[in-house]
Design an enzyme around this catalytic site. Structure first.
Site, PDB file in Angstrom:
ATOM      1  N   LYS A  44       0.810  -1.215   0.000  1.00  0.00           N
ATOM      2  CA  LYS A  44       0.000   0.000   0.000  1.00  0.00           C
ATOM      3  C   LYS A  44       0.847   1.271   0.000  1.00  0.00           C
ATOM      4  CE  LYS A  44      -4.091  -2.111   2.052  1.00  0.00           C
ATOM      5  NZ  LYS A  44      -3.578  -3.475   2.006  1.00  0.00           N
TER       6      LYS A  44
ATOM      7  N   GLU B  15      -6.269   1.998  -2.799  1.00  0.00           N
ATOM      8  CA  GLU B  15      -5.312   0.917  -2.977  1.00  0.00           C
ATOM      9  C   GLU B  15      -5.693   0.121  -4.210  1.00  0.00           C
ATOM     10  OE1 GLU B  15      -5.716  -1.275   0.612  1.00  0.00           O
ATOM     11  OE2 GLU B  15      -7.506  -2.347  -0.037  1.00  0.00           O
TER      12      GLU B  15
END
Length: 670
Positions: free
Chosen positions: A116, A288
């Site tokens: 991430k 994400e």
């Protein structure tokens, strides 16, 4: 094209992949742990290979065992499903070195987008709209506090690896940051083997909307419109739908184009999802990218007609996408409910055990309404405590959102599930909620609408009347009572009873009814004081966990817990025990003394199978209401057990590292 593939997963996603492979004429290999010897995915596959003990870290997460299973069976490729090894670049590399194809994106895409922190940096370079935040690794609690002060509260503390709501905490006050950091890091390490976390600005009243992308190995990438996943609990999705009621065509296109741009930037070559957090004003920010198949992919498949698993397999085999962007159209609306083994009335604690009854609604398409149930269990099977407690994903598709929701309401009422705690009543309550039906959503929905947790509500108004009428004929159709006196001879069949009077108690509300039989399966019913005559028909039998019938020629479905006496009935998002009495019995009940139950000794009881992570108190401590007593871990999620009132700790029965069963005493209070 491959002749045989191995599915490196379990449960409903393994079963779902097997179905597509079977349709494509591809043989399948399942893998299983000790806990999954009799699992549905093992029964469905052409071959099955045992890979170790129940804990995933000793079986489903062991790369060498997956590769050995491929080599033993001759599987040419591996589909990872979601979770487990699906986003582990080292797994892709190991498969490649063994000459086995990974049915998913390339190693570099997983490495960049699966992290991430790295993915946000990459998205910035690709000019994708991103949330303000600190993209470096947070060193410790003090560093987390410093970063949070710089960004500005509230902030989201999130694990760099993994997903599914694990390793995520929201801090709205500085005092919550350090504790949130430690909890997020601990969960991340336990769930993903990676304790790195980062911090970003938390968008208030947000909506969670994601874009499905699909790419091949020949530089072709398309987006398959959006899914909305705003109904979440503890950052775990509960309901999903496609498309989103928020977006217009321009916003949809802009989000889709950004998702494609990001996918192209990493040469993405499989199915993947770019997730966005959206404001109510339709502003959106990159959250994400999930480099795998999503749990909620069925809603996209139903509105586009694209089998995402098939496309993943074809792309992995080197085929060119046969779909172009202009080919993708939105056809109707789809809604998905995640059916879990958990107790909504007990803070959604996960459950484990045997499914005494498991009879989902029939799948298929009738009059333009599609019902689909992706599952990995069966009646008599077990939900193991070692894995995610998902039972099924119930999906409905219809021409409009309202029709898809209505179909989902009926399907939830028709879903018979007994023997283990489950969230069907909660899902049904959500589906009937006016705010959900209006589309006024945010990720705060459940917290705002159920601030004190969820408790089943008794039926009211017309809903209560429907349940009362059904309950009355359930009882009178089996125990006609008064007609027994009219039987002239013991060897003669009993005639229809004369008109009957019954009182139906649904919780605290009582209904007085008069019932007149028309045929063995049909009755006319009147409520006292109301001249309206209702016609009720049903062929329900006592062993059926779903009551199906018509009331005034309108189809009605009511869930019946046949393992409980009197019956527990579920309908239209409500739940009530139905006690059916004669007027005499009802009068006697009213004068019976209340039962005095001896007050049980106060104690903290473990609500589910769990591991004790830590104990926050010691004997003799005076603890205020709301203060943490201990932290438990179940299904890889950490749960804080807090004091419900001011107490003094008199005895502690457990220690960190102990494995507890549901009902075990953790500590006692003076």
């Amino acid at each position: 094209m491959f002749s045989k593939i191995l599915i490196a997963n379990r449960g409903e996603i393994a079963c779902r992949i097997i179905k597509t492979a079977r349709r494509m004429g591809i043989a399948t290999v399942a893998v299983y742990s000790d806990a999954d010897r009799r699992a549905l995915h093992v029964q469905m596959a052409d071959e099955a290979v045992h890979i170790g003990p129940a804990p995933a870290i000793e079986s489903y997460l062991v790369v060498d065992k997956i590769i050995d299973a491929c080599l033993k069976t001759g599987a040419q490729a591996v589909h990872p499903g979601y979770g487990f090894l699906s986003e582990r670049a080292s797994f892709v590399k190991a498969l490649s070195q063994a000459g086995i194809v990974f049915i998913g994106p390339n190693e570099n895409a997983i490495e960049v987008m699966g992290d991430k922190i790295a993915s946000k940096k990459f998205a910035n370079l690709a000019k994708v709209s991103t949330i303000p935040g600190y993209l470096g690794v947070i060193n410790d609690g003090d560093h987390a506090v410093q970063v949070a002060q710089e960004i500005g509260l509230p902030v989201m503390i999130k694990a760099s690896a993994g997903g599914g709501g694990k390793g995520m905490r929201i801090a709205r006050a500085i005092g919550e940051v350090a504790q949130g950091f430690e909890r997020a890091r601990s969960e991340a390490a336990a769930s993903f083997g990676d304790d790195r976390v980062f911090i970003e600005k938390f968008i208030e009243n947000p909506r969670h909307i994601e874009i499905q992308v699909l790419g091949d190995k020949h530089d072709n990438v398309v987006y398959l419109v959006e899914r909305e996943c705003s109904i979440q609990r503890r950052n775990q999705k509960v309901l999903e739908e496609a498309p989103s009621a928020l977006l217009d065509d321009n916003t949809r296109r802009e989000m889709g184009e950004q998702a494609v741009a990001l996918a192209r930037a990493v040469n993405y070559d499989s199915a993947g999802t770019v997730e966005f957090v959206c404001g109510q004003d339709k502003s959106f920010y990159f959250l994400e990218m999930n480099t795998r198949l999503q749990v909620e992919h069925p809603v996209t498949e139903l509105i586009t007609g694209v089998d995402l698993v098939e496309q993943m397999i074809r792309v992995a085999a080197g085929e060119t996408l046969s779909i172009q962007q202009d080919d993708i159209k939105i056809n109707g609306w789809a809604v998905e409910s995640r059916v879990y083994a958990e107790d909504p009335a007990n803070n959604f604690m996960p459950a484990a055990g045997r499914l005494r009854t498991y009879r989902p609604p029939a799948e298929g398409n009738t009059n333009g309404i599609t019902v689909r149930n992706d599952t990995g269990v069966y009646e008599g099977g077990e939900i193991a405590r070692f894995y995610d407690p998902m039972i099924a994903k119930l999906v409905t598709h219809a021409p409009t959102r309202a029709q898809a929701i209505h179909a989902q309401c009926e399907a939830l009422d028709a879903f018979a599930l007994e023997g283990i705690a489950n969230n069907l009543s909660f899902l049904s309550a959500l589906m009937h909620h006016p705010r959900w039906q209006s589309g006024a959503l945010s990720t705060n929905f459940i917290a705002e609408e159920y601030p004190n947790g969820y408790k089943p509500v008794a039926p009211q108004g017309d809903t209560a009347r429907r349940v009362a009428m059904a309950a009355a004929i359930m009882e009178c159709g089996i125990h006609p009572g008064e007609q027994e006196a009219n039987v002239a001879q013991a060897n003669e069949p009993a005639p229809f009873p004369s008109t009957l009077s019954r009182v139906v108690r649904l919780g605290d509300e009582a209904f007085s009814l008069t019932l007149t039989p028309v045929s063995p399966d049909s009755w006319q019913i009147q409520f006292d004081g109301d001249p309206t005559v209702h016609t009720v028909a049903s062929g329900w039998k006592t062993d059926e966990p779903v009551w199906r019938g018509t009331i005034n020629e309108q189809a009605v479905v009511i869930g019946v817990d046949i393992g409980q006496e009197p019956y527990l009935l579920s309908h239209a998002g409500t739940q009530a025990t139905a006690l059916v009495l004669t007027p005499t019995e009802n009068a006697l009940l009213a004068v019976m003394p209340a039962v005095n139950e001896e007050q049980e000794k106060r104690c903290l009881v473990c609500p589910m199978s769990a591991l004790v992570v830590s104990i926050a108190v010691k004997v003799g401590d005076q603890v205020s209401a709301g203060s943490p007593l201990c932290i438990l871990e179940a299904m890889k999620m950490e749960v804080s057990m807090d004091a419900e009132e001011d107490v003094v700790i008199s005895r502690i029965e457990v220690k960190p590292g102990d494995q507890l069963a549901s009902g075990d005493i953790i500590m006692e209070f003076a």
